[in-house]
Motif scaffolding. Structure first.
Motif, short mmCIF file in Angstrom:
data_model
loop_
_atom_site.label_atom_id
_atom_site.label_comp_id
_atom_site.label_asym_id
_atom_site.label_seq_id
_atom_site.Cartn_x
_atom_site.Cartn_y
_atom_site.Cartn_z
N SER A 99 -0.61 -59.18 19.56
CA SER A 99 -0.59 -60.57 20.26
C SER A 99 0.01 -60.49 21.54
O SER A 99 0.45 -61.62 22.13
N ASN A 100 0.16 -59.33 22.28
CA ASN A 100 0.82 -59.15 23.53
C ASN A 100 2.31 -59.81 23.59
O ASN A 100 2.72 -60.21 24.60
N HIS A 101 3.08 -59.51 22.50
CA HIS A 101 4.44 -59.88 22.66
C HIS A 101 5.10 -58.57 23.20
O HIS A 101 4.62 -57.42 23.00
N PHE A 102 6.17 -58.76 23.62
CA PHE A 102 6.99 -57.42 23.96
C PHE A 102 8.16 -57.09 22.75
O PHE A 102 8.72 -57.91 22.50
N TYR A 103 8.01 -55.93 22.57
CA TYR A 103 8.67 -55.40 21.26
C TYR A 103 9.87 -54.40 21.82
O TYR A 103 9.75 -53.58 22.28
N CYS A 104 11.18 -54.80 21.35
CA CYS A 104 12.14 -53.81 21.42
C CYS A 104 13.28 -53.52 20.49
O CYS A 104 13.68 -54.59 19.66
N LEU A 105 13.61 -52.22 20.16
CA LEU A 105 14.65 -51.90 19.24
C LEU A 105 15.68 -51.01 20.01
O LEU A 105 15.45 -50.39 20.92
N LYS A 106 16.91 -51.52 19.67
CA LYS A 106 18.08 -51.30 20.39
C LYS A 106 18.67 -49.92 19.96
O LYS A 106 18.67 -49.76 18.57
N ARG A 107 19.53 -49.07 20.81
CA ARG A 107 20.04 -48.05 20.22
C ARG A 107 21.56 -48.49 19.80
O ARG A 107 22.20 -49.19 20.42
N LEU A 108 21.95 -47.85 18.72
CA LEU A 108 23.41 -48.00 18.21
C LEU A 108 24.36 -46.87 19.17
O LEU A 108 25.10 -47.48 19.73
N HIS A 109 24.18 -45.81 18.77
CA HIS A 109 24.99 -44.68 19.55
C HIS A 109 24.22 -43.30 19.32
O HIS A 109 23.51 -43.24 18.40
N GLY A 110 24.37 -42.62 20.41
CA GLY A 110 23.52 -41.12 20.24
C GLY A 110 22.15 -41.56 20.36
O GLY A 110 21.76 -42.32 21.09
N GLU A 111 21.40 -40.88 19.38
CA GLU A 111 20.04 -41.15 19.13
C GLU A 111 19.69 -41.90 18.01
O GLU A 111 18.63 -42.03 17.22
N ASN A 112 20.76 -42.72 17.19
CA ASN A 112 20.44 -43.26 16.18
C ASN A 112 19.84 -44.66 16.43
O ASN A 112 20.13 -45.18 17.75
N ILE A 113 18.88 -45.27 15.94
CA ILE A 113 18.31 -46.55 16.25
C ILE A 113 18.61 -47.60 15.49
O ILE A 113 18.43 -47.57 14.17
N ASN A 114 18.93 -48.71 16.00
CA ASN A 114 19.23 -49.98 15.35
C ASN A 114 17.96 -50.71 14.96
O ASN A 114 17.08 -50.71 15.69
N ALA A 115 18.09 -51.20 13.90
CA ALA A 115 16.91 -51.98 13.23
C ALA A 115 16.52 -53.35 13.72
O ALA A 115 15.57 -53.83 13.23
N ASP A 116 17.63 -53.95 14.43
CA ASP A 116 17.37 -55.50 15.01
C ASP A 116 16.35 -55.39 16.39
O ASP A 116 16.40 -54.53 17.12
N ILE A 117 15.71 -56.34 16.13
CA ILE A 117 14.73 -56.62 17.20
C ILE A 117 15.54 -57.60 18.56
O ILE A 117 16.12 -58.57 18.05
N THR A 118 15.61 -57.04 19.58
CA THR A 118 16.43 -57.57 20.69
C THR A 118 15.58 -58.80 21.46
O THR A 118 16.23 -59.52 22.02
N TRP A 151 12.06 -43.98 24.85
CA TRP A 151 12.94 -43.70 26.31
C TRP A 151 14.46 -43.73 26.08
O TRP A 151 15.01 -44.83 26.06
N ARG A 152 15.16 -42.70 26.13
CA ARG A 152 16.64 -42.46 26.05
C ARG A 152 17.27 -43.26 25.03
O ARG A 152 18.01 -43.96 24.99
N GLY A 153 16.26 -43.05 23.77
CA GLY A 153 16.96 -43.78 22.34
C GLY A 153 16.44 -45.06 22.28
O GLY A 153 16.92 -45.69 21.34
N LYS A 154 15.85 -45.79 23.16
CA LYS A 154 15.48 -47.35 22.90
C LYS A 154 13.85 -47.25 22.71
O LYS A 154 12.96 -46.35 23.49
N VAL A 155 13.56 -48.01 21.62
CA VAL A 155 11.97 -48.13 21.51
C VAL A 155 11.63 -49.43 22.01
O VAL A 155 12.21 -50.30 21.82
N THR A 156 10.44 -49.28 22.83
CA THR A 156 9.70 -50.56 23.09
C THR A 156 8.18 -50.46 23.18
O THR A 156 7.69 -49.24 22.69
N GLY A 157 7.78 -51.72 22.88
CA GLY A 157 6.28 -51.71 22.53
C GLY A 157 5.56 -53.04 23.10
O GLY A 157 6.41 -53.89 23.46
N ILE A 158 4.32 -52.92 22.99
CA ILE A 158 3.47 -54.15 23.12
C ILE A 158 2.73 -54.31 21.94
O ILE A 158 2.01 -53.40 21.39
N THR A 159 2.70 -55.51 21.29
CA THR A 159 2.13 -55.74 20.05
C THR A 159 0.71 -56.29 20.27
O THR A 159 0.13 -56.43 21.47
#
Length: 429
Positions: free
Chosen positions: A276-295, A266-274
């Motif tokens: 084990s029912n954890h919430f998973y999120c990857l953050k946007r760096l700039h534009g449509e590039n995706i940062n590999a850090d789990i926030t 959604w708008r360059g940010k990846v979210t998910g449910i694992t």
């Protein structure tokens, strides 16, 4: 002939300070006022301003990408499209006043043809099936034909529109997208031209296990699977291209400890449910590039609870249906949640959920759809189940999937219930 009390130039100044709803009402007062509003629509950005000031950004993204898939990414302004977006937003608030027409599109006769996922584009319905096929249907004409074929069950579908990409086809389809992305138990991802008997098919074999869930946004898509791998891809097309270039792998992560089961882009940010029912999120760096850090990795816990279906929408909204027939909804980065038991109010249990714009739809085991209007995502945590905005009996069998297609004149809701596919044509007054 009497002269108008206010000259058009003065009316234009006055109208430019109105909100969108007042502007719509003003256009219905008389022909002079109507002409002034139409002139402003053609030469000013008044409707875009109304949309951006009055509609929540996530809701605006939902409606605009459904009605005009390339509008937000286009450098060309189309003021009429912004007016139509605003009008759609206003109309949905009055859905309880609309007449509706329900029609059965088709009935599935054999078990291996059961629908496992479904999306809608324009006037067409795209369905993935248990045996691996992907088909397309027209709401008015019924079955149109075959699109492509996986070797095993299709698990998820996503639709994209890539500007400048044009396929030669014998039959033009009434669709708003030009690519369908699909995942399957055969371990592959398919990128297919959205046309009958598609010859343009790219098969991606990055995952070593079944691919189970995907999310799409603009020219990107994200896929997760049972191999504990999450991959993000970008499609690049040359202007006026007649074929699809192989998608570029932007990011890939193998996470054995917390494999993602349901994913959203959604708008360059990846979210998910694992799993084990954890919430998973990857953050946007700039534009449509995706940062590999789990926030953030937050956990939803419910003891002795088997989760039957999981849903995730936008950035921080998720829901799941349990084997105990309860519905849980979590909202926000702190994941405040609420449990709902729908039986006392609705005399049935939810089997399918859909969040679109400011609408939350419950598809029930009884075959009925209930629609609730929300002003903010937090309203999902305080639903009064007795106070639904709209109710539509669809079938005597449980609702399995739902999707919405916007149209300037008649928006539609498509529903899979049991072995039948229905569409509900809504007619705003």
């Amino acid at each position: 002939m009497t002269q108008p009390l206010l000259q058009p130039e003065i009316l234009e100044v006055v109208f430019s300070n109105l909100d969108g709803k007042s502007l719509l009402k003003s256009s219905r007062v008389c022909s002079t006022w109507k002409n002034v509003v139409e002139y402003m629509t053609g030469v000013t950005k008044v409707w875009k301003q109304c949309c951006e000031e009055e509609i929540h950004q996530d809701v605006l993204t939902d409606i605009s990408t459904n009605l005009y898939p390339t509008l937000l990414s286009s450098s060309q302004e189309d003021n009429t499209k912004w007016r139509n977006i605003y009008l759609c937003w206003v109309q949905w608030k009055n859905i309880d006043r609309w007449p509706s027409i329900k029609k059965e599109v088709f009935t599935i006769s054999r078990r291996n043809e059961f629908i496992t996922c479904m999306k809608m584009s324009g006037n067409c319905i795209i369905t993935g099936h248990l045996y691996g096929g992907i088909h397309i249907w027209d709401c008015s004409q019924g079955y149109l034909g075959f699109v492509t074929m996986h070797l095993k069950e299709v698990t998820d579908l996503g639709l994209l529109y890539i500007p400048g990409l044009k396929f030669s086809t014998e039959r033009e389809l009434d669709v708003k997208h030009n690519l369908v992305i699909s995942t399957s138990l055969d371990h592959t991802i398919r990128v297919t031209a959205l046309c009958l008997n598609a010859e343009q098919v790219i098969v991606l074999r990055h995952h070593v296990g079944p691919t189970t869930s995907l999310g799409v946004y603009r020219s990107m898509f994200v896929v997760t699977g049972e191999d504990d791998c999450l991959s993000i891809w970008k499609i690049v097309a040359q202007p006026k291209a007649s074929h699809v270039e192989c998608p570029v792998l932007v990011y890939s992560r193998l996470d054995i400890d917390s494999p993602v089961q349901v994913v959203s882009l959604w708008r360059g940010k990846v979210t998910g449910i694992t799993a084990s029912n954890h919430f998973y999120c990857l953050k946007r760096l700039h534009g449509e590039n995706i940062n590999a850090d789990i926030t953030g990795l937050q956990k939803f816990e419910e003891k002795n609870c088997h989760i039957v279906r999981k849903y995730i929408w936008r950035h921080w909204i998720c829901a799941w249906l349990t084997g105990h027939r309860q519905m849980y909804i979590a909202v926000g980065q702190n994941h405040a949640s609420r449990k709902y038991n729908t039986m006392p109010a609705l005399l049935s249990y939810p089997t399918a959920l859909l969040l679109y714009g400011e609408m939350f739809l419950l598809g029930m085991e009884s075959g009925i759809i209930y629609l609730y209007l929300i002003n903010t995502p937090e309203d999902l945590l305080k639903l009064d189940l007795d106070c639904y905005k709209w109710k539509q009996p669809v079938s005597s069998e449980p609702i399995l999937f739902m999707d919405i297609a916007e149209d300037n004149a008649e928006p539609m809701i498509v529903v899979t219930a049991g072995q039948k596919l229905y569409y509900i044509s809504l007619q705003p007054s």
